[in-house]
Design a protein around this motif. Structure first.
Motif, PDB file in Angstrom:
ATOM      1  N   ALA A 146      -6.501  11.844  -6.075  1.00 41.82           N
ATOM      2  CA  ALA A 146      -6.005  11.631  -7.447  1.00 41.82           C
ATOM      3  C   ALA A 146      -6.342  12.798  -8.355  1.00 41.82           C
ATOM      4  CB  ALA A 146      -6.589  10.339  -8.016  1.00 41.82           C
ATOM      5  N   GLU A 147      -7.408  13.528  -8.001  1.00 43.10           N
ATOM      6  CA  GLU A 147      -7.837  14.658  -8.822  1.00 43.10           C
ATOM      7  C   GLU A 147      -7.415  15.997  -8.209  1.00 43.10           C
ATOM      8  OE1 GLU A 147     -11.915  14.317 -10.045  1.00 43.10           O
ATOM      9  OE2 GLU A 147     -11.675  12.216 -10.633  1.00 43.10           O
ATOM     10  N   GLY A 148      -6.400  15.944  -7.340  1.00 47.63           N
ATOM     11  CA  GLY A 148      -5.756  17.173  -6.893  1.00 47.63           C
ATOM     12  C   GLY A 148      -6.168  17.716  -5.545  1.00 47.63           C
ATOM     13  N   GLY A 149      -7.101  17.053  -4.858  1.00 47.44           N
ATOM     14  CA  GLY A 149      -7.581  17.570  -3.582  1.00 47.44           C
ATOM     15  C   GLY A 149      -6.835  17.026  -2.380  1.00 47.44           C
ATOM     16  N   ARG A 150      -7.212  17.537  -1.202  1.00 46.70           N
ATOM     17  CA  ARG A 150      -6.696  17.055   0.073  1.00 46.70           C
ATOM     18  C   ARG A 150      -7.869  16.501   0.873  1.00 46.70           C
ATOM     19  NH1 ARG A 150      -4.033  22.469   2.209  1.00 46.70           N
ATOM     20  NH2 ARG A 150      -6.076  23.173   1.450  1.00 46.70           N
ATOM     21  N   VAL A 151      -7.588  15.551   1.733  1.00 46.51           N
ATOM     22  CA  VAL A 151      -8.661  14.837   2.421  1.00 46.51           C
ATOM     23  C   VAL A 151      -8.347  14.697   3.904  1.00 46.51           C
ATOM     24  CG1 VAL A 151      -9.754  12.568   2.675  1.00 46.51           C
ATOM     25  CG2 VAL A 151      -9.434  13.548   0.401  1.00 46.51           C
ATOM     26  N   ALA A 152      -9.372  14.930   4.724  1.00 40.17           N
ATOM     27  CA  ALA A 152      -9.321  14.604   6.151  1.00 40.17           C
ATOM     28  C   ALA A 152     -10.262  13.436   6.388  1.00 40.17           C
ATOM     29  CB  ALA A 152      -9.728  15.802   7.002  1.00 40.17           C
ATOM     30  N   ILE A 153      -9.707  12.325   6.838  1.00 39.34           N
ATOM     31  CA  ILE A 153     -10.511  11.158   7.168  1.00 39.34           C
ATOM     32  C   ILE A 153     -10.936  11.254   8.625  1.00 39.34           C
ATOM     33  CG2 ILE A 153     -10.463   8.650   7.477  1.00 39.34           C
ATOM     34  CD1 ILE A 153      -8.436   8.554   5.187  1.00 39.34           C
ATOM     35  N   TRP A 154     -12.251  11.194   8.840  1.00 33.60           N
ATOM     36  CA  TRP A 154     -12.791  11.115  10.196  1.00 33.60           C
ATOM     37  C   TRP A 154     -13.367   9.709  10.377  1.00 33.60           C
ATOM     38  CZ3 TRP A 154     -16.249  16.096  10.976  1.00 33.60           C
ATOM     39  CH2 TRP A 154     -15.449  17.252  10.826  1.00 33.60           C
ATOM     40  N   ASP A 155     -12.833   8.975  11.324  1.00 30.60           N
ATOM     41  CA  ASP A 155     -13.282   7.611  11.527  1.00 30.60           C
ATOM     42  C   ASP A 155     -13.086   7.271  13.001  1.00 30.60           C
ATOM     43  OD1 ASP A 155     -13.665   5.164   9.242  1.00 30.60           O
ATOM     44  OD2 ASP A 155     -13.256   4.506  11.288  1.00 30.60           O
ATOM     45  N   ARG A 156     -13.846   6.336  13.503  1.00 27.70           N
ATOM     46  CA  ARG A 156     -13.715   5.965  14.917  1.00 27.70           C
ATOM     47  C   ARG A 156     -12.628   4.925  15.144  1.00 27.70           C
ATOM     48  NH1 ARG A 156     -19.290   2.526  16.130  1.00 27.70           N
ATOM     49  NH2 ARG A 156     -18.924   0.831  14.641  1.00 27.70           N
ATOM     50  N   ASP A 157     -12.095   4.332  14.067  1.00 24.16           N
ATOM     51  CA  ASP A 157     -11.093   3.269  14.158  1.00 24.16           C
ATOM     52  C   ASP A 157      -9.713   3.850  13.882  1.00 24.16           C
ATOM     53  OD1 ASP A 157      -9.407   1.073  13.780  1.00 24.16           O
ATOM     54  OD2 ASP A 157     -10.999  -0.156  12.928  1.00 24.16           O
ATOM     55  N   HIS A 158      -8.944   4.088  14.943  1.00 24.69           N
ATOM     56  CA  HIS A 158      -7.635   4.737  14.803  1.00 24.69           C
ATOM     57  C   HIS A 158      -6.696   3.916  13.937  1.00 24.69           C
ATOM     58  CE1 HIS A 158      -4.216   7.256  15.891  1.00 24.69           C
ATOM     59  NE2 HIS A 158      -3.542   6.145  16.155  1.00 24.69           N
ATOM     60  N   GLY A 165      -5.797  12.457   9.214  1.00 18.97           N
ATOM     61  CA  GLY A 165      -6.849  11.659   9.824  1.00 18.97           C
ATOM     62  C   GLY A 165      -7.103  12.041  11.267  1.00 18.97           C
ATOM     63  N   PHE A 166      -8.353  11.886  11.693  1.00 21.37           N
ATOM     64  CA  PHE A 166      -8.754  12.169  13.062  1.00 21.37           C
ATOM     65  C   PHE A 166      -9.670  11.060  13.556  1.00 21.37           C
ATOM     66  CE2 PHE A 166      -8.081  16.272  10.994  1.00 21.37           C
ATOM     67  CZ  PHE A 166      -7.146  16.851  11.851  1.00 21.37           C
TER      68      PHE A 166
END
Length: 249
Positions: free
Chosen positions: A31-43, A59-60
């Protein structure tokens, strides 16, 4: 309240970002302009989270206790975004609620593996990329349990105390770079992690909070995003309380 474009041009990795505090942080950074990579074990949870976050999220599926898995995710994230500017290390489990002398050793070890060793592996992988640019923000999610120790949660308490120690050590190691490392120590926040706890333990945690309520993921995200921003330039190795008055130091 979001701040317009605070994270414009920046890329964040959020472990455990498919739900709970991590997901709230992902929403705010985007929401504040960034990009995100979600790392989680639950696909499946990653796919659901990305559907709510939009095109600014990737996501990965990552096991934070597996160094090869973390290294692969770090390499791919860095190649995709061109940098990793922020790490919010939020992945964790509570483990069973039982006395120390009845705690199964394998269960105790699993909590330490995910909450502490996984935190170390993740910090290690991301710091190597941040050092290339000599800039970055790391926010590790600890807990008030790491300061005070909760009964019937010895593994969780010990793992979160370890996160505090790791944060202080790494912050000092990086103090003369452009990378800061801090952690937050929330009291209980009602998320899906409550499903791992007994009602008795949940009631105990609430009884210890002077404000008489649980925190919200939005409140956690507000503090975490400050620590993840360029505004936070003279705090490193710090432990930031967000416990509704519970913390005594």
């Amino acid at each position: 309240m979001t701040q317009q474009n605070r994270f414009e041009g920046q890329s964040a990795v959020i472990t455990g970002g498919a739900a709970g505090i991590g997901h709230a942080v992902a929403h705010r950074i985007i929401a504040e302009g960034g990009r995100v990579a979600i790392w989680d074990r639950d696909h499946a949870a990653i796919a659901a989270a990305r559907a709510t976050l939009g095109d600014a999220a990737i996501g990965f599926t990552v096991d934070v206790t597996d160094e090869a898995s973390v290294e692969q995710a770090a390499s791919t994230t860095h190649a995709t975004f061109g940098s990793i500017d922020i790490l919010v290390a939020s992945a964790g489990i509570t483990g069973p609620n039982t006395t120390t002398w009845t705690y199964e050793t394998d269960a105790w070890r699993q909590v330490i593996e995910i909450n502490l060793i996984g935190m170390f592996i993740t910090n290690k992988a991301v710091v190597k990329r941040m050092l290339e640019a000599n800039t970055g923000r790391i926010v590790n999610i600890a807990s008030i349990a790491g300061k005070e120790g909760n009964p019937n949660a010895s593994a969780y308490s010990a793992s979160k105390a370890g996160v505090i120690g790791l944060t202080k050590s790494l912050g000092k190691e990086l103090a003369k770079t452009g990378i800061t490392v801090n952690c937050v120590t929330p009291a209980a926040v009602r998320t899906a992690i409550f499903d791992q706890m007994t009602q008795e333990h949940i009631d105990f945690m609430l009884s210890k909070i002077p404000m008489g309520r649980f925190g919200t993921v939005e409140e956690m995200a507000s503090l975490i995003c400050f620590l993840a921003s360029r505004e936070c330039s003279f705090s490193t190795g710090g432990v930031f309380d967000i416990s509704g008055g519970r913390a005594t130091y």
